[in-house]
Design an enzyme around this catalytic site. Structure first.
Site, PDB file in Angstrom:
ATOM      1  N   SER A  26       0.826  -1.198   0.000  1.00 52.70           N
ATOM      2  CA  SER A  26       0.000   0.000   0.000  1.00 52.70           C
ATOM      3  C   SER A  26       0.867   1.259   0.000  1.00 52.70           C
ATOM      4  O   SER A  26       1.685   1.441  -0.884  1.00 52.70           O
ATOM      5  CB  SER A  26      -0.959  -0.047   1.197  1.00 52.70           C
ATOM      6  N   ASP A  81      -5.611  -3.839  -2.178  1.00 51.44           N
ATOM      7  CA  ASP A  81      -4.562  -3.556  -1.196  1.00 51.44           C
ATOM      8  C   ASP A  81      -3.966  -4.834  -0.606  1.00 51.44           C
ATOM      9  O   ASP A  81      -4.679  -5.719  -0.127  1.00 51.44           O
ATOM     10  CB  ASP A  81      -5.184  -2.721  -0.073  1.00 51.44           C
TER      11      ASP A  81
END
Length: 308
Positions: free
Chosen positions: A45, A159
């Site tokens: 991320s 993610d």
């Protein structure tokens, strides 16, 4: 002839945590100032984004941009699409990232790099170690229910924090002298900047914090509260995600403990407060400087900072 001592090498692991990822910038500064050579980065991320900026050699430019962000510029980066389930598309944000970094391929970077995402179709963790860097960053940072999933070659990615918020394993084969991991989902430590609510303001704390995007008075800002009575949909989704990530991080650390774990408290900032870069960079720098000082201690093989 005098022998020149080579620098100790570091494989750096940068975890997920949205705006708290600005602390990664300060950690990298501290590691370099202490004379270590970063030879690989694995990130998830925001960790994949900051790590990618470092791996391309555009770290100073990225830092300068991050420090320039204010509430208005952050708001302008939010390109929510009502035709796509209300997700944030992320186009504007990554257009700026590409403007800073260019369009490099991962295999052409100067150091070893891995961005971790989750393949929804195969329901497993996926490591981006080749291909377009910007696409890998986007895939790694597509927060479920907030940012649009990313389609690459017929696959859907979200993610990496869904399965691995602190991707230590990709750094192991590099064989660096030390593995340093930065966890952005550390235990809450009452470090968040809190402000008094105005008289007569009985709105939810998370909404007051979001409204502060439009406020000119810094004293009007209210940090997202951990009081369950104040939660709205966005705050609830974020707290669910953070709870999951904290649990997964402990599991990963038990299996592959790094040489140094730098833990950033999860209440140091709201997940969307990207305009607080200056204080978050400084926090990461100060914490890392203290942590690194004990890295080569012979008293312990495994270090964690802050303690506990």
């Amino acid at each position: 002839m005098e022998k020149v001592e080579s620098k100790k090498t570091v494989s750096l692991v940068l975890g997920s945590g949205a705006a708290r990822g600005h602390a990664h910038i300060g950690v990298i500064q501290a590691i370099e100032e202490q004379g270590y050579d970063i030879v690989s980065i694995s990130g998830c991320s925001i960790g994949a984004i900051v790590g990618g900026a470092y791996a391309t050699g555009c770290f100073d430019e990225y830092k300068e941009w991050a420090l320039s962000l204010d509430k208005v510029s952050v708001l302008r980066l939010l390109d929510m699409s009502i035709f796509n389930g209300g997700y944030i598309k992320g186009d504007k944000f990554f257009e700026k990232i590409e403007e800073i970094l260019g369009a490099p391929r991962i295999e052409e970077l100067a150091i070893d790099y891995t961005a971790v995402a989750v393949d929804l179709l195969y329901q497993k963790e996926f490591w981006f170690q080749r291909g377009d860097l910007i696409s890998a960053m986007r895939a790694s940072s597509a927060i479920p229910s907030i940012v649009s999933p990313v389609s690459i070659n017929g696959r859907k990615y979200v993610d990496g924090g869904v399965l691995n918020p602190l991707p230590i394993i990709p750094s192991v084969p590099v064989g660096a002298d030390y593995i340093i991991a930065v966890d952005l989902n550390g235990p809450a430590d009452n470090l968040a900047r809190m402000a008094e609510k105005e008289d007569g303001d009985d709105g939810p704390a998370w909404w007051n914090s979001a409204k502060s995007l439009f406020s000119k008075n810094k004293q009007d800002e209210v940090e997202a509260s951990y009081d369950v009575e104040s939660w709205g949909r966005l705050q609830t989704i974020n707290m669910m995600f953070e709870t999951m990530q904290e649990s997964l991080t402990q599991y990963k650390l038990a299996g592959y403990p790094p040489d140094l774990l730098i833990s950033i408290p999860k209440d140091i900032s709201g997940f969307y407060e990207f305009w607080r870069a200056e204080e978050l960079v400084e926090f990461g720098y100060q914490v890392a400087c203290k942590a690194i000082s004990g890295l080569e201690s012979k008293q312990s093989v495994y270090h964690s900072f802050p303690k506990g």
